[in-house]
Design an enzyme around this catalytic site. Structure first.
Site, PDB file in Angstrom:
ATOM      1  N   THR A 166      -3.161   5.383  -3.951  1.00  0.00           N
ATOM      2  CA  THR A 166      -2.051   6.172  -3.394  1.00  0.00           C
ATOM      3  C   THR A 166      -0.768   5.976  -4.208  1.00  0.00           C
ATOM      4  OG1 THR A 166      -1.705   4.351  -1.848  1.00  0.00           O
ATOM      5  CG2 THR A 166      -2.912   6.241  -1.030  1.00  0.00           C
ATOM      6  N   THR A 167      -0.508   4.733  -4.620  1.00  0.00           N
ATOM      7  CA  THR A 167       0.692   4.471  -5.430  1.00  0.00           C
ATOM      8  C   THR A 167       0.567   5.173  -6.776  1.00  0.00           C
ATOM      9  OG1 THR A 167       0.809   2.306  -4.368  1.00  0.00           O
ATOM     10  CG2 THR A 167       2.184   2.631  -6.299  1.00  0.00           C
TER      11      THR A 167
ATOM     12  N   ASP B   3      -9.237  -0.019   2.585  1.00  0.00           N
ATOM     13  CA  ASP B   3      -9.304   0.571   1.237  1.00  0.00           C
ATOM     14  C   ASP B   3     -10.638   0.245   0.573  1.00  0.00           C
ATOM     15  OD1 ASP B   3      -6.793   1.513   1.630  1.00  0.00           O
ATOM     16  OD2 ASP B   3      -5.781   0.230   0.182  1.00  0.00           O
TER      17      ASP B   3
ATOM     18  N   ASP C 144       0.854  -1.185   0.000  1.00  0.00           N
ATOM     19  CA  ASP C 144       0.000   0.000   0.000  1.00  0.00           C
ATOM     20  C   ASP C 144       0.892   1.236   0.000  1.00  0.00           C
ATOM     21  OD1 ASP C 144      -2.578   1.402   0.362  1.00  0.00           O
ATOM     22  OD2 ASP C 144      -1.744   1.921   2.302  1.00  0.00           O
TER      23      ASP C 144
END
Length: 542
Positions: A94-95, A391, A61
């Site tokens: 997020t990545t 998530d 994550d």
């Protein structure tokens, strides 16, 4: 006479300016983006992070990785902020956000070397981001709140690649059911979801499929006395934020006792005062007491005699959830308790969960109280599942609120890239170059997905472009088969907000880094010449 040099900065301060400052900041941001890039997609690798205390976190994550990494460089911290914002706003992607920000800066560096001014690049990037938001709106798919199947696909997409794929169907069903139970519809038909209403308790032991949803609140505590009832039906719940014990004097006090009788009187009075406090609790008619502070041993005995289920040192967050679920008010003064302050629960029960006791409060007044009990083989497995489920809960909540989704697999990025290149050709100034670079940067997502799956990124990009030009706007990369397929049919869908937030946050961060042409870092004596001072990068990040 030679000119005397003038020093305006304190000794030990470091200044980097001009192209050196820009280069250092861009290099640092690229290094951070590169660090998380290999984790992108279902075939992304995991990172093992060991903190100074020796605690180990294994995750892919992006937000968790960047949070755990002890990043010192000021330019790199901006990319971390992008991931944190994405995590706070949407919960997933997020990545993607961090990788996009790094790629925007990489492409901007090419333009800087060609002599394009940073403000021109910033202006072009803003135009491109605005246009991208308009373009992506044309490829969205509506998702009705009643469409449970689509919501489960969204949850499954968020869980994929986070170490919980084997049970993603089970977990996505839990996520959708939990989010739907706390969703609230306003008078104008707008749906709002507060994920904080869902309590997630994790417990190692058992398998992932043993995870269950509880219509109520789980408290990770046991009753204070073993002789108290284990099960209470039709519970009248009292929530106390005051201790059921005697107050200590705030100043140091001494009592001089001359005879044993006085000592006994003193003890009797203490006992009587404690009995009075307990009687106030008993007289309320409550048969379940949750206390945020302590409960004296003697008070425990009196409560047990009265057949009351008591629990002490309950967390503030748990007290708030119990208050919302049962309708009880949190009491701060024992003298002012009224019957209306009590809450109601159909059942309060203490159960054994893999060797430790937990209390389940179910059949509550407010049906929106929901808890999820997560199970897994080991501590690390359960923590990984918790992150994946968090998530999933967030993206389902976002999908319910916005009711707009897009397909995944790099499909929206390819479509945006192609359309932005067409848009760039309509611009006259140098911004055209920046919009072109912005469009090229978006292709880093499908390219990275292919790389992480062990496929040839160039072949995949060419094939995807070809499919999109033919009008297949949902054509994306299936990393399992290595083929370009319709992502909607492959059930790879995510909320629109993930994409718009990632693009906007990454653009803003890239523009902020580009506009910096001077880094003035004052160092404390302990840190003089330390890594990261003045915008320089630690050697291990070069």
């Amino acid at each position: 006479m030679a000119a005397q040099p003038i020093f305006i900065l304190k000794e030990g301060s470091k200044r980097t300016h001009g192209s050196d400052a820009q280069h250092n900041n861009i290099m640092a941001a690229k290094a951070v983006a590169e660090a998380v890039r290999t984790t992108l997609g279902p075939k992304g690798m995991d990172k093992m992070l060991v903190d100074s205390m020796g605690d180990v976190v294994i995750t892919n994550d992006g937000a968790t990785i960047l949070k755990e990494m002890d990043i010192e460089h000021p330019g790199a911290k901006m990319i971390v902020e992008v991931a944190k914002t994405q995590d706070a706003e949407v919960g997933d992607g997020t990545t993607t956000a961090a990788v996009l920000a790094g790629e925007f800066l990489t492409k901007a560096e090419d333009l800087l070397e060609s002599g394009v001014h940073p403000t021109v690049i910033a202006s072009g990037y803003r135009l491109a981001a605005d246009q991208a938001t308009k373009i992506i709106d044309t490829i969205t798919i509506s998702a009705a709140p009643e469409d449970t199947e689509t919501l489960q696909k969204i949850a499954a997409t968020a869980i994929t690649g986070k170490g919980a794929e084997a049970q993603k169907d089970h977990l996505s069903k839990l996520a959708v059911k939990a989010v739907k139970s706390v969703a609230e519809r306003s008078e104008d038909g707008k749906i709002t979801v507060d994920i904080e209403d869902i309590k997630v308790e994790k417990r190692p032991g058992g398998s992932i499929k043993d995870s269950e949803i509880i219509d109520g609140v789980i408290v990770d505590k046991e009753r204070v006395h073993p002789a108290m009832p284990e099960v209470v039906e039709d519970a009248k719940v009292l929530l106390l934020s005051v201790p059921i014990e005697l107050k200590k004097t705030e100043t140091k006090a001494e009592i001089k006792i001359t005879t044993p009788d006085q000592m006994q009187l003193f003890l009797d009075q203490e006992e009587a005062m404690l009995k009075e406090i307990v009687d106030k609790v008993i007289n309320t008619g409550a048969n379940v007491v949750f206390c945020q502070k302590g409960i004296d041993d003697l008070a425990q005995y009196y409560l047990t005699k009265a057949g009351i289920f008591g629990m002490r040192r309950v967390k503030k967050s748990d007290m708030d959830k119990l208050s919302r679920a049962t309708g009880a008010r949190i009491i701060t003064n024992l003298d002012e308790i009224e019957e209306s302050d009590l809450g109601y629960a159909g059942l309060v029960e203490e159960k054994d969960v893999t060797g430790s006791r937990m209390t389940f409060v179910t059949g509550c007044k407010d049906s929106k109280a929901t808890s999820i009990l997560l199970r897994g083989g080991t501590e690390h497995v359960v923590e990984g599942i918790e992150r994946a489920l968090e998530d999933a809960l967030r993206v389902v909540g976002v999908a319910l609120e916005d009711q707009k989704i897009v397909v995944g697999g790099g499909s929206p990025e390819i479509e945006l890239s192609l359309r932005l290149k067409e848009y760039a050709a309509t611009l006259k100034g140098r911004e055209q170059l920046a919009v072109m670079k912005f469009a090229e940067s978006l292709e880093v997502i499908p390219s990275t997905l292919a790389e992480n799956a062990g496929l040839d990124p160039i072949d995949m990009l060419v094939e995807m472009r070809s499919q999109h030009e033919k009008g297949n706007k949902r054509a994306g990369l299936n990393v399992y088969t290595g083929k370009i397929e319709d992502m909607f049919e492959d059930n790879v869908v995510e909320p629109l907000r993930i994409k718009t937030q990632a693009i906007n946050a990454a653009t803003e961060a890239a523009i902020m880094v580009l506009r910096i042409d001077d880094v003035i870092a004052s160092s404390s004596p302990a840190k003089l010449g330390g890594p990261g001072a003045g915008g320089e990068m630690p050697e291990d990040m070069m």
